[in-house]
Design an enzyme around this catalytic site. Sequence first.
Site, PDB file in Angstrom:
ATOM      1  N   HIS A   1      57.909  17.976 -21.930  1.00  0.00           N
ATOM      2  CA  HIS A   1      57.800  16.590 -21.296  1.00  0.00           C
ATOM      3  C   HIS A   1      58.921  15.993 -22.020  1.00  0.00           C
ATOM      4  O   HIS A   1      59.518  16.406 -23.086  1.00  0.00           O
ATOM      5  CB  HIS A   1      56.256  15.841 -21.898  1.00  0.00           C
TER       6      HIS A   1
ATOM      7  N   ASP B   1      51.677  28.848 -23.073  1.00  0.00           N
ATOM      8  CA  ASP B   1      51.774  27.463 -22.199  1.00  0.00           C
ATOM      9  C   ASP B   1      52.895  26.526 -22.717  1.00  0.00           C
ATOM     10  O   ASP B   1      52.612  25.235 -22.880  1.00  0.00           O
ATOM     11  CB  ASP B   1      50.295  26.831 -22.638  1.00  0.00           C
TER      12      ASP B   1
HETATM   13  O1  DOR Z   1      48.696  20.882 -22.121  1.00  0.00           O
HETATM   14  C1  DOR Z   1      48.931  21.432 -20.919  1.00  0.00           C
HETATM   15  N1  DOR Z   1      50.113  21.011 -20.402  1.00  0.00           N
HETATM   16  N2  DOR Z   1      47.911  21.771 -20.430  1.00  0.00           N
HETATM   17  C2  DOR Z   1      47.941  21.928 -19.236  1.00  0.00           C
HETATM   18  O2  DOR Z   1      46.802  22.396 -18.898  1.00  0.00           O
HETATM   19  C3  DOR Z   1      48.923  21.462 -18.165  1.00  0.00           C
HETATM   20  C4  DOR Z   1      50.149  21.402 -19.144  1.00  0.00           C
HETATM   21  C5  DOR Z   1      51.378  20.682 -18.382  1.00  0.00           C
HETATM   22  O3  DOR Z   1      51.597  21.138 -17.159  1.00  0.00           O
HETATM   23  O4  DOR Z   1      51.914  19.784 -19.144  1.00  0.00           O
HETATM   24 ZN    ZN Z   2      46.300  25.042 -18.584  1.00  0.00          ZN
HETATM   25 ZN    ZN Z   3      49.561  25.535 -18.608  1.00  0.00          ZN
END
Ligand code: DOR
Ligand code: ZN
Ligand code: ZN
Length: 419
Positions: free
Chosen positions: A307, A303
């Site tokens: 950012h 995941d």
């Molecule tokens: O922590 C997360 N970031 N969970 C998500 O479901 C989306 C992801 C993101 O796109 O930043």
């Molecule tokens: Zn997710």
């Molecule tokens: Zn995700």
Amino acid sequence: MILRNGHVIDPENGINEVCDVKITGSLIAAVGHDLDAEGEAVLDCRGAYVIPGLVDLHVHLRDPGQTAKETLRTGTAAAAAGGFTAVAPMPNTTPATDSAEKIAELVRRAKDECCVKLLPVTAVTIGQEGTTMADLAAAKAAGAVAMSEDGKSVMDITVYREALREAAKLGLPMFAHCEDRSLVAGGVINAGVASEKLGLPGITDAVEDVITARDLILAGETGCHVHLCHVSTAFAAELLRIAKEAGYPVSGEVCPHHFAMCDDEIPSDDANYKMNPPLRSRADMEALRKAIGDGVFDCISTDHAPHTAEEKSRGFAKAPFGIVGSETAFALSYTTLVKGGCIDMPTLVRMMSTNPSKIVGHTGGTLSVGAPADIAVVTGEECTIDVSEFKSKGKNTPFDGRRVYGKVLATYVDGRRVY
Ligand code: DOR
Ligand code: ZN
Ligand code: ZN
């Protein structure tokens, strides 16, 4: 070339011994002892593991549309640095990857911009708006290996069931982000010790567990393969176990941050500890480790959610969810799970390479002769996670400075060294 005298692990072929791997062109030519090195380049792999390249079924590459966070180029460079040879980018880009044209565009761009293989994922609904099903057949024909609404769940159960029925016909797996939007109630952190300490609204287990149950039940009814993304609660892991026992077509992934860290380790209002689902309780973390040891989970995915530093400086209440994971996944997994005694190294390779490959029908995850030479050379040596070394544009991780075991020395894709 020859990768000489590494500890070669290939669960698919039952290989777990010190030997050589020979690469000819883009393919694996031989695995064995004392391979003839006449005219070959030789990389001395003594003391290292030589394993099939890692496959990450869950990354966010932010391209197109959010390239201040990451690009195809930087995201796949980060993956290569993490030992990954293939990654599945989630469709919550801007615009959402919700059509055959957008999948085809990714496939086209990958040739120039990606140093590892791309396994594109189509959105389930147009614009990820949850109302109109995307053209899944066309997306699959264009190269999508799965569908997902990641970032959220398709809350309208009739739309969702229709998509699962369609995907079942196509043989397209569903990567399910399980989150009941109506139960979130503004939560930004796990409901428990951390939310209480910091005075922040909490995300309860039910937010995840309710939709997890729904999705597993619908896998049973529709016959669509439902792959649970980032399982974080003890109860969701238990639900997965039950669904598997029932013979439902389901699988599940767990993320390193959820088994390596928990909410009582969040020191302050620092959004580098903020992701969705959140860092859960210590009991959940321990239950995940136990479930991994029991073989409940099929794979480890990151995941990887980059950012910008500015966005992540806003504190838990305002920063976006997500942490980077490509460049810490192997070390966190090796340290916590292998050194920690939950699983052995072949099982880790299975969870990070063999199984994710099988879930999407990817031709990696093995060192079989004739297979693409997608290979990682890694060690279990002690080192320190250092964000300043990351290839990713995202530096948002709570693991900076952590002492770990596990280092990636080299990554090969189709026989070409990409890290
Ligand atoms: O922590 C997360 N970031 N969970 C998500 O479901 C989306 C992801 C993101 O796109 O930043
Ligand atoms: Zn997710
Ligand atoms: Zn995700």
